[in-house]
Write an enzyme that holds these catalytic residues in place. Structure first.
Site, PDB file in Angstrom:
ATOM      1  N   GLU A  71       0.817  -1.214   0.000  1.00  0.00           N
ATOM      2  CA  GLU A  71       0.000   0.000   0.000  1.00  0.00           C
ATOM      3  C   GLU A  71       0.851   1.264   0.000  1.00  0.00           C
ATOM      4  OE1 GLU A  71      -2.751   0.439   3.294  1.00  0.00           O
ATOM      5  OE2 GLU A  71      -3.556   2.301   2.505  1.00  0.00           O
TER       6      GLU A  71
ATOM      7  N   LYS B 296      -2.485  -2.016  -3.138  1.00  0.00           N
ATOM      8  CA  LYS B 296      -3.526  -1.152  -2.567  1.00  0.00           C
ATOM      9  C   LYS B 296      -3.130   0.306  -2.787  1.00  0.00           C
ATOM     10  CE  LYS B 296      -5.989  -0.115   1.737  1.00  0.00           C
ATOM     11  NZ  LYS B 296      -6.649  -0.724   2.896  1.00  0.00           N
TER      12      LYS B 296
HETATM   13  P1  13P Z   1      -9.345   4.240   4.129  1.00  0.00           P
HETATM   14  O1  13P Z   1     -10.214   3.487   3.140  1.00  0.00           O
HETATM   15  O2  13P Z   1     -10.127   4.858   5.249  1.00  0.00           O
HETATM   16  O3  13P Z   1      -8.392   5.161   3.452  1.00  0.00           O
HETATM   17  O4  13P Z   1      -8.475   3.146   4.877  1.00  0.00           O
HETATM   18  C1  13P Z   1      -7.912   2.134   4.171  1.00  0.00           C
HETATM   19  C2  13P Z   1      -6.629   1.776   4.786  1.00  0.00           C
HETATM   20  O5  13P Z   1      -6.412   0.634   5.122  1.00  0.00           O
HETATM   21  C3  13P Z   1      -5.612   2.802   4.961  1.00  0.00           C
HETATM   22  O6  13P Z   1      -4.413   2.213   5.301  1.00  0.00           O
END
Ligand code: 13P
Length: 344
Positions: free
Chosen positions: A179, A224
């Protein structure tokens, strides 16, 4: 449950399903609970997450996996069942956040830029998390757009840490969610959608180069990313169609087709915007990877408000959660329509 990385990754992004991010750290969940004037305690955090995880229809039909926090993966429901077992019973895969947070990146930009920590001892922690039932993990790197930022130092250091994390996960038979989040908040006036495109493309290219160097198997991971979108306070906002078009263009230019799936974060978008954008992209079709959600706020906000911390509102909270999960499940198929929101 099958144990091959590719099979777990494929299950995480199965058609019409996505991931619930419920891995808020103790600090973040307190901020969320403050909004409903609820004290954040071990029990209140458990009650809240138990409510979500026991939303059986949502979990069975639309939620392929749940990202847990260290406390949650060890917690038991009121009746003594582990929360992990509740997820498994619903056919949802338990996952775990393993980074230990974004800390100031030492150097001249340390008041703004961060480096995500948590590599030391990660091999041992992953072994324990596997034993506790986790079959995928998450590590979030944060990239901030501001005047002259991000720096190459920040992009490079965060991409490198992501790759080291992903390699350790695969060694432990755990699918890494990689991510790299280019934030949509911030004050920068020039943070329009094209600036977000530029920084997201740069970040993703760097991340995939580091993943290659670390010999991470792309077939056994899930990306992600943020969507390509204007900064929240940018004077010029982009239409939903433009967000979908530019996000797809950016991902096609940077993400190899051997990656099985991309699961977006919501990042501060409104619930409906996050759903609409995802649906438009899937409706466009012809994509080399599955495209779905891994939302935290955009899946939970309505449920948290409807629940309000009151036992008598559990059913209302579950209804709100199930509705958002269903809307996003449809969006993962490109079949969401605004009128379905009103009907509910
Ligand atoms: P949000 O969808 O609230 O951005 O959170 C997703 C997430 O896991 C952030 O690390």
């Amino acid at each position: 449950m099958t144990e091959k990385l590719e099979d777990i990754a494929a299950a995480m992004v199965a058609p019409g399903k996505g991931i619930l991010a419920a891995d808020e750290s103790s600090g973040t969940i307190k901020k969320r609970f403050d909004k409903i004037a609820l004290a954040s305690t071990e029990d209140s955090r458990r009650d809240y997450r138990e409510m979500l995880f026991r939303s059986t229809e949502a979990m069975k039909s639309y939620v392929s996996g749940v990202i847990l926090y260290d406390e949650t993966i060890r917690q038991k429901a009121k009746d003594g069942t582990t929360l992990v077992d509740i997820l498994r019973a619903a056919g949802s895969i338990p996952g775990i956040k393993v980074d230990t947070g974004a800390k100031p990146l030492a150097g001249p930009t340390s008041t703004i830029e961060t480096i995500t920590e948590g590599l030391d001892g990660l091999r041992e922690r992953l072994t324990e998390y596997y034993e506790l039932g986790a079959r995928f993990a998450k590590w979030r790197a944060v990239i901030t757009i501001a005047d002259g930022l991000p720096t190459w130092n920040c992009v490079k250091a965060n991409a490198h840490a992501l790759a080291r994390y992903a390699a350790l996960c695969q060694e432990a038979r755990i699918v890494p969610i990689v991510e790299p989040e280019v934030l949509m908040d911030g004050e920068h006036a020039k943070h329009d959608i094209d600036e977000c495109y530029r920084v997201t493309e740069w970040t993703l290219r760097t991340v995939f180069r580091e993943l290659y160097d670390a010999r991470v198997s792309l077939e056994g991971m899930v990306l992600k990313p943020n969507m390509v979108i204007a900064g929240q306070r940018a004077p010029k906002q982009a239409s939903a169609a433009e967000v979908a078009e530019k996000t797809l263009k950016c991902l096609k230019a940077t993400v190899p087709s051997s990656v099985p799936g991309i699961a977006f974060l919501s990042g501060g978008q409104s619930d409906e915007a996050a759903t609409e954008h995802l649906s438009l992209m899937n409706a466009a079709g012809g994509l080399p990877w599955a495209l779905t959600f891994s939302y935290g706020r955009a899946l939970q906000a309505a449920a948290l408000t409807a629940w309000g911390g009151k036992p008598e509102n559990v059913a209302a909270g579950q209804r709100a959660f199930t509705h958002r999960a269903r809307m996003n499940g449809l969006a993962a198929l490109g079949k969401w329509e605004a009128k379905l929101e009103k009907a509910a």
